[in-house]
Scaffold this motif. Sequence first.
Motif, PDB file in Angstrom:
ATOM      1  N   LEU A 202       0.833  -1.199   0.000  1.00 47.32           N
ATOM      2  CA  LEU A 202       0.000   0.000   0.000  1.00 47.32           C
ATOM      3  C   LEU A 202       0.872   1.254   0.000  1.00 47.32           C
ATOM      4  O   LEU A 202       0.628   2.201  -0.764  1.00 47.32           O
ATOM      5  N   ILE A 214      -8.943  -0.012  -2.937  1.00 48.57           N
ATOM      6  CA  ILE A 214      -8.871  -1.023  -1.883  1.00 48.57           C
ATOM      7  C   ILE A 214     -10.242  -1.664  -1.724  1.00 48.57           C
ATOM      8  O   ILE A 214     -11.262  -0.979  -1.627  1.00 48.57           O
ATOM      9  N   ILE A 266      -6.043  -5.201  -3.384  1.00 46.97           N
ATOM     10  CA  ILE A 266      -5.660  -3.933  -3.998  1.00 46.97           C
ATOM     11  C   ILE A 266      -5.783  -4.092  -5.508  1.00 46.97           C
ATOM     12  O   ILE A 266      -5.115  -4.954  -6.090  1.00 46.97           O
ATOM     13  N   ARG A 311      -8.011   5.710  -4.018  1.00 44.99           N
ATOM     14  CA  ARG A 311      -7.072   6.699  -3.494  1.00 44.99           C
ATOM     15  C   ARG A 311      -7.253   8.023  -4.225  1.00 44.99           C
ATOM     16  O   ARG A 311      -7.185   8.099  -5.452  1.00 44.99           O
ATOM     17  N   ALA A 317      -2.022   6.360   2.532  1.00 43.83           N
ATOM     18  CA  ALA A 317      -2.471   4.973   2.487  1.00 43.83           C
ATOM     19  C   ALA A 317      -3.463   4.688   3.616  1.00 43.83           C
ATOM     20  O   ALA A 317      -4.459   3.980   3.431  1.00 43.83           O
TER      21      ALA A 317
END
Length: 346
Positions: A202, A214, A266, A311, A317
Amino acid sequence: MSSPERQQPQPESDRDALLHAALDCYLASILDIAETVASLSSDIGASCHDQLVRLRGRVAYHASVQTLEESRTALHSELIDFSNKARQYNNVLAGDVAKALALLAQSESAVAVRNEKYIERLAQFVEEMEQVARSGDRALAAGQAVELRGFVESMEQDGRDANAHLQAKLAEFQDKLREVEFLASIDPLTGIANRREFDRQLAARAAANREFCILLFDLNTFQRVNYDHGHLCGDEILKQLGNRLSNHVRPRDFVCRWGGDEFVVILECPLANAEVRAEEIARLLSGAYKVVVEGQEITVNIGVSFGVSERGAGETAEQVFQRADEGMYRQKPATSNQPRLTIPNP
């Protein structure tokens, strides 16, 4: 003689106050344990710390009889898991350090012995050369020079051989360290990556400013499986679930067991694609699991909740993961109909 007065029932307000005081003490204790675990080992304590903090959050959010019973089992399980990992980690480190020190000590000892022999032989050569010089015998002096040159070449060769041997041993040691590092990144139960490797993956993607999402998956009422059928049954379900999950993602995607009954994926894709994939994976993971318990096959039905986050620009993260975690708990089955914890009347 008059009989003692019968003790009056404790007022409802007093019982509620006692309940809240006990609950506050329990929540504070969980947090203290989490902080202590993290301080004991930064490598393996982080996962346990986060799990306990989240456990505290769940109990604080809804303190029912069921959630408190589940938290007790979860707390015990986390501490046992941390203890086992810490013991294994320390044993590995102690073994590796001992091997490295032994190798260096052995090499130093061998070099010292060899150098002592070389010094003795050189001293002998000096004495012989002095005698030849006094005798004036040129032929003997030439022979001594050839012999000395050969001895020096032998010293150089021995040094190269010893260095090559040491390099080979160090390379072997480095290979073992890499193997230990690999094993440290793998969850021993499911065989997929663990929380430590997830944190590394990550952070690397965030540092490289790569687009990723995620997917966080959590098994609903999984503690009930351990209650009803035992932890071995629960472990087998986690193994099967990890296998299902790892077999249904792309090679470039990342899968790990984050801890307990939570798994993370991920995906390097936009949010819309990740949401579709999360629903597909949740359907894949939900359903019947066949497990053999004490020689008898049983079927356990498992439900899965999930959260998805993408993100954003400049987002850390930890922030990405936190949003996925919040989304997952919003999707968890409602617990409002569970009985609140009460203290029975005396």
